[in-house]
Design a protein around this motif. Structure first.
Motif, PDB file in Angstrom:
ATOM      1  N   ALA A   6      -1.632   4.867  -4.843  1.00 20.48           N
ATOM      2  CA  ALA A   6      -0.780   6.308  -5.160  1.00 20.48           C
ATOM      3  C   ALA A   6       0.552   6.512  -4.116  1.00 20.48           C
ATOM      4  O   ALA A   6       0.405   5.620  -3.174  1.00 20.48           O
ATOM      5  CB  ALA A   6      -1.830   7.518  -5.071  1.00 20.48           C
ATOM      6  N   ARG A   7       1.063   7.451  -4.529  1.00 20.78           N
ATOM      7  CA  ARG A   7       2.111   7.791  -3.423  1.00 20.78           C
ATOM      8  C   ARG A   7       2.257   9.012  -3.172  1.00 20.78           C
ATOM      9  O   ARG A   7       1.934   9.778  -3.808  1.00 20.78           O
ATOM     10  CB  ARG A   7       3.738   7.498  -4.210  1.00 20.78           C
ATOM     11  CG  ARG A   7       3.809   6.031  -4.701  1.00 20.78           C
ATOM     12  CD  ARG A   7       4.479   5.048  -3.428  1.00 20.78           C
ATOM     13  NE  ARG A   7       4.485   3.838  -3.914  1.00 20.78           N
ATOM     14  CZ  ARG A   7       4.142   2.814  -3.433  1.00 20.78           C
ATOM     15  NH1 ARG A   7       2.786   2.801  -3.088  1.00 20.78           N
ATOM     16  NH2 ARG A   7       4.325   1.696  -4.239  1.00 20.78           N
ATOM     17  N   PRO A   8       2.493   9.439  -1.698  1.00 20.73           N
ATOM     18  CA  PRO A   8       2.529  10.909  -1.545  1.00 20.73           C
ATOM     19  C   PRO A   8       3.602  11.778  -2.059  1.00 20.73           C
ATOM     20  O   PRO A   8       4.547  11.290  -2.162  1.00 20.73           O
ATOM     21  CB  PRO A   8       2.586  10.821  -0.036  1.00 20.73           C
ATOM     22  CG  PRO A   8       3.313   9.459   0.213  1.00 20.73           C
ATOM     23  CD  PRO A   8       2.870   8.481  -0.682  1.00 20.73           C
ATOM     24  N   ARG A  37      -3.663  15.636  -8.394  1.00 12.22           N
ATOM     25  CA  ARG A  37      -4.472  14.634  -7.330  1.00 12.22           C
ATOM     26  C   ARG A  37      -4.006  14.979  -6.013  1.00 12.22           C
ATOM     27  O   ARG A  37      -2.930  15.067  -5.860  1.00 12.22           O
ATOM     28  CB  ARG A  37      -4.071  13.331  -7.929  1.00 12.22           C
ATOM     29  CG  ARG A  37      -4.595  12.920  -9.275  1.00 12.22           C
ATOM     30  CD  ARG A  37      -3.981  11.513  -9.795  1.00 12.22           C
ATOM     31  NE  ARG A  37      -4.626  11.385 -10.998  1.00 12.22           N
ATOM     32  CZ  ARG A  37      -3.965  11.980 -12.165  1.00 12.22           C
ATOM     33  NH1 ARG A  37      -3.077  12.909 -12.164  1.00 12.22           N
ATOM     34  NH2 ARG A  37      -4.651  11.779 -13.507  1.00 12.22           N
ATOM     35  N   SER A  39      -5.182  14.811  -1.607  1.00  8.58           N
ATOM     36  CA  SER A  39      -6.311  14.545  -0.179  1.00  8.58           C
ATOM     37  C   SER A  39      -6.083  15.953   0.235  1.00  8.58           C
ATOM     38  O   SER A  39      -4.885  16.443   0.811  1.00  8.58           O
ATOM     39  CB  SER A  39      -5.908  13.507   0.517  1.00  8.58           C
ATOM     40  OG  SER A  39      -4.530  13.438   0.955  1.00  8.58           O
ATOM     41  N   THR A  82     -10.855  15.382  -1.531  1.00 10.08           N
ATOM     42  CA  THR A  82      -9.931  15.041  -2.645  1.00 10.08           C
ATOM     43  C   THR A  82      -9.996  16.216  -3.803  1.00 10.08           C
ATOM     44  O   THR A  82     -10.899  16.790  -4.214  1.00 10.08           O
ATOM     45  CB  THR A  82     -10.250  13.654  -3.244  1.00 10.08           C
ATOM     46  OG1 THR A  82     -11.477  13.652  -3.735  1.00 10.08           O
ATOM     47  CG2 THR A  82     -10.078  12.771  -2.047  1.00 10.08           C
ATOM     48  N   THR A 125      -1.977  17.036   0.394  1.00 11.96           N
ATOM     49  CA  THR A 125      -1.073  16.395   0.328  1.00 11.96           C
ATOM     50  C   THR A 125      -1.345  15.763  -1.357  1.00 11.96           C
ATOM     51  O   THR A 125      -2.161  15.120  -1.630  1.00 11.96           O
ATOM     52  CB  THR A 125      -1.138  15.094   1.303  1.00 11.96           C
ATOM     53  OG1 THR A 125      -0.996  15.670   2.504  1.00 11.96           O
ATOM     54  CG2 THR A 125      -0.003  14.213   0.981  1.00 11.96           C
ATOM     55  N   LEU A 127      -0.939  13.562  -4.453  1.00 10.64           N
ATOM     56  CA  LEU A 127      -0.853  12.258  -4.726  1.00 10.64           C
ATOM     57  C   LEU A 127      -0.332  11.913  -6.027  1.00 10.64           C
ATOM     58  O   LEU A 127      -0.741  12.400  -7.018  1.00 10.64           O
ATOM     59  CB  LEU A 127      -2.228  11.494  -4.840  1.00 10.64           C
ATOM     60  CG  LEU A 127      -3.097  11.618  -3.417  1.00 10.64           C
ATOM     61  CD1 LEU A 127      -4.481  11.251  -3.642  1.00 10.64           C
ATOM     62  CD2 LEU A 127      -2.549  11.050  -2.229  1.00 10.64           C
ATOM     63  N   ASN A 130      -0.148   8.012 -10.021  1.00 11.72           N
ATOM     64  CA  ASN A 130      -1.776   7.475 -10.181  1.00 11.72           C
ATOM     65  C   ASN A 130      -2.299   8.266 -11.199  1.00 11.72           C
ATOM     66  O   ASN A 130      -2.081   9.434 -11.781  1.00 11.72           O
ATOM     67  CB  ASN A 130      -2.456   7.880  -8.765  1.00 11.72           C
ATOM     68  CG  ASN A 130      -3.904   7.541  -8.638  1.00 11.72           C
ATOM     69  OD1 ASN A 130      -4.678   8.109  -9.161  1.00 11.72           O
ATOM     70  ND2 ASN A 130      -4.118   6.446  -8.116  1.00 11.72           N
TER      71      ASN A 130
END
Length: 147
Positions: A6-8, A37, A39, A82, A125, A127, A130
């Motif tokens: 995944a990318r932020p 999605r 974190s 998450t 943050t 995601l 993804n």
């Protein structure tokens, strides 16, 4: 092991307020902001009467019966979690917190009902890129992460 990349995306700095339900408030926020999605890092206070899932009654029983514990007074907390969508596409928070008061501490899942004591700070943050989701698992009865 199963994984995906995944990318932020966006980062949100959130202050939860006195009496708010942690998982209900954060799931509603994610829905409002279009976050599927994420974190999370969490710290602050959990109020008296908050409930944690602190393990199964038996580790390898055929039927998993969760044990819960009610906090006897306000506790300092720190946690990490998450958010991933369930089969219906609704963002679901999975958050474990460590709670301490004086020399006592307990760690558990916040899903059973943790209420904010005065203030709780959250950094969420997002995601991106993804497709991970939480899907029902017949063996455990949990909605397990499918990366």
């Amino acid at each position: 092991m199963k994984y995906s990349e995944a990318r932020p995306g966006r980062t949100f700095v959130i202050r939860l307020e006195d009496g708010e339900s942690v998982h209900e408030t954060l799931e509603a926020f994610a829905t409002e902001q279009g976050v599927q999605r994420a974190s999370l890092t969490v710290l602050g206070g959990a109020d008296k009467g908050s409930r944690l899932v602190v393990g199964p009654e038996e580790s390898r029983a055929a039927v998993i019966n969760p044990m819960t514990l009610e906090l006897y007074d306000a506790h300092e907390i720190t946690g990490t979690g998450t958010i991933f969508p369930n089969a219906d596409g609704r963002p679901i928070l999975h958050l474990h917190i460590a709670c301490g008061r004086e020399e006592n501490s307990v760690t558990g899942c916040a899903r059973a009902g943790v209420k904010v004591w005065h203030v709780m700070e959250v950094v969420m943050t997002e995601l991106l890129q993804n497709e991970a989701k939480r899907l029902p698992d017949a063996a455990t009865g949990f909605e397990l992460l499918i990366p």
